[in-house]
Write an enzyme that holds these catalytic residues in place. Structure first.
Site, mmCIF file in Angstrom:
data_model
loop_
_atom_site.group_PDB
_atom_site.id
_atom_site.type_symbol
_atom_site.label_atom_id
_atom_site.label_comp_id
_atom_site.label_asym_id
_atom_site.label_seq_id
_atom_site.Cartn_x
_atom_site.Cartn_y
_atom_site.Cartn_z
ATOM 1 N N LYS A 75 0.831 -1.215 0.000
ATOM 2 C CA LYS A 75 0.000 0.000 0.000
ATOM 3 C C LYS A 75 0.861 1.260 0.000
ATOM 4 O O LYS A 75 0.570 2.221 -0.715
ATOM 5 C CB LYS A 75 -0.907 -0.029 1.234
ATOM 6 C CG LYS A 75 -1.817 1.152 1.376
ATOM 7 C CD LYS A 75 -2.916 0.861 2.387
ATOM 8 C CE LYS A 75 -2.389 0.803 3.804
ATOM 9 N NZ LYS A 75 -2.482 2.073 4.524
ATOM 10 N N ARG A 123 -10.983 4.021 10.028
ATOM 11 C CA ARG A 123 -10.701 2.650 10.446
ATOM 12 C C ARG A 123 -11.972 1.882 10.779
ATOM 13 O O ARG A 123 -11.956 0.653 10.814
ATOM 14 C CB ARG A 123 -9.824 2.657 11.704
ATOM 15 C CG ARG A 123 -8.366 2.815 11.408
ATOM 16 C CD ARG A 123 -7.534 2.510 12.651
ATOM 17 N NE ARG A 123 -6.204 3.068 12.513
ATOM 18 C CZ ARG A 123 -5.243 2.545 11.782
ATOM 19 N NH1 ARG A 123 -5.456 1.419 11.123
ATOM 20 N NH2 ARG A 123 -4.070 3.112 11.680
ATOM 21 N N ARG A 153 11.329 -11.822 6.292
ATOM 22 C CA ARG A 153 12.395 -10.895 6.707
ATOM 23 C C ARG A 153 13.395 -11.594 7.620
ATOM 24 O O ARG A 153 13.025 -12.365 8.502
ATOM 25 C CB ARG A 153 11.795 -9.689 7.445
ATOM 26 C CG ARG A 153 11.196 -8.680 6.517
ATOM 27 C CD ARG A 153 11.160 -7.326 7.158
ATOM 28 N NE ARG A 153 10.307 -7.316 8.354
ATOM 29 C CZ ARG A 153 10.011 -6.225 9.031
ATOM 30 N NH1 ARG A 153 10.494 -5.065 8.652
ATOM 31 N NH2 ARG A 153 9.245 -6.291 10.100
ATOM 32 N N ARG A 194 13.048 -11.913 13.460
ATOM 33 C CA ARG A 194 12.574 -11.185 14.645
ATOM 34 C C ARG A 194 11.190 -11.685 15.053
ATOM 35 O O ARG A 194 10.428 -12.177 14.230
ATOM 36 C CB ARG A 194 12.500 -9.686 14.327
ATOM 37 C CG ARG A 194 13.868 -9.063 14.131
ATOM 38 C CD ARG A 194 13.782 -7.627 13.652
ATOM 39 N NE ARG A 194 12.445 -7.061 13.886
ATOM 40 C CZ ARG A 194 12.119 -5.820 13.614
ATOM 41 N NH1 ARG A 194 12.996 -5.008 13.080
ATOM 42 N NH2 ARG A 194 10.909 -5.373 13.847
ATOM 43 N N ARG A 244 -1.623 -10.292 13.202
ATOM 44 C CA ARG A 244 -1.747 -8.944 12.610
ATOM 45 C C ARG A 244 -2.725 -8.950 11.447
ATOM 46 O O ARG A 244 -3.529 -8.032 11.282
ATOM 47 C CB ARG A 244 -0.385 -8.477 12.082
ATOM 48 C CG ARG A 244 0.420 -7.655 13.074
ATOM 49 C CD ARG A 244 1.835 -7.451 12.571
ATOM 50 N NE ARG A 244 1.940 -6.484 11.506
ATOM 51 C CZ ARG A 244 2.956 -6.425 10.643
ATOM 52 N NH1 ARG A 244 3.947 -7.292 10.747
ATOM 53 N NH2 ARG A 244 2.997 -5.514 9.704
#
Ligand SMILES: [Zn+2]
Length: 213
Positions: A13, A88, A127, A160, A171
């Site tokens: 995005k 939101r 990642r 991580r 999430r």
């Protein structure tokens, strides 16, 4: 051209937002950014917001909407704007529609960048970070020359906690639970433009430009 941009974490995005800003010369307005600007400038609304933030509370809708409303009256929004991260909730969307209607204005398009969950998982869990120097890699997009080893310093790469499957899945679920009612709301108003967010960045941007007509 008044746009709302929606998309889950990892959908790209931010990249599309930047390209829209460049092509159409409209500002990208994110709640966090203007809240910080209002705090810095010490505006009435900024001070109001600060009271809640200092207490560790969510800034109430009326304050956020007031801040957004002030922002979209500014000179650089005359040709339009792109809202990012706001609204939101459906309540915020309704409040926004109300203040825009009072100004004889409204939202023109709601761009929803859509990417399947399994693809997002791959992007977001790929990642890797170097333990020694902090250099970032990505197993799909920016892999190290030797798996698990930092190109720069030879340090060990690790994942991580933020990037592990459980955290990422959570999430994504939070995002989808929060956003689905909003998507339904704009779909009913025939403002929703669903964009396939898989493929080359320019290709995806082409899809966005096409729906904006
Ligand atoms: Zn390193």
């Amino acid at each position: 051209m008044n746009i709302i941009l929606l998309g889950p974490p990892g959908a790209g995005k931010g990249t599309q937002a930047k390209m829209l800003v460049d092509k159409y010369g409209i500002p990208q307005i994110s709640t966090g950014e203007i809240l910080r600007a209002n705090l810095k400038a010490g505006t009435q609304l900024g001070l109001e917001a600060k009271k809640y933030m200092d207490a560790g509370k969510l800034v109430p809708d009326e304050v956020v909407i007031g801040i957004i409303n002030n922002r979209i009256q500014e000179e650089d929004c005359r040709r339009g704007y792109m809202l990012d991260g706001f609204p939101r909730t459906v309540a915020q969307a309704q409040a926004l529609d109300k203040i825009l209607a009072e100004q004889g204005s409204g939202i023109d398009d709601v761009i929803s960048i859509e990417v399947a969950d399994h693809e997002l998982m791959g992007r977001l869990t790929g990642r890797r970070t170097c333990r020694q120097c902090g250099q970032g890699f990505h197993v799909m997009f920016d892999p190290p020359k030797v798996e698990g080893i930092c190109d720069k310093c030879g340090g060990e790469l690790y994942q991580r906690d933020d990037d592990n499957e459980k955290t990422v899945a959570n999430r994504l679920k939070v995002y989808s639970d929060q956003t689905q009612p909003l998507i339904d709301y704009y779909k009913k108003k025939s403002l929703l433009r669903s964009i396939d967010g898989v493929g080359d960045i320019k290709e995806i941007f082409g899809r966005v430009v096409k729906v904006l007509g």
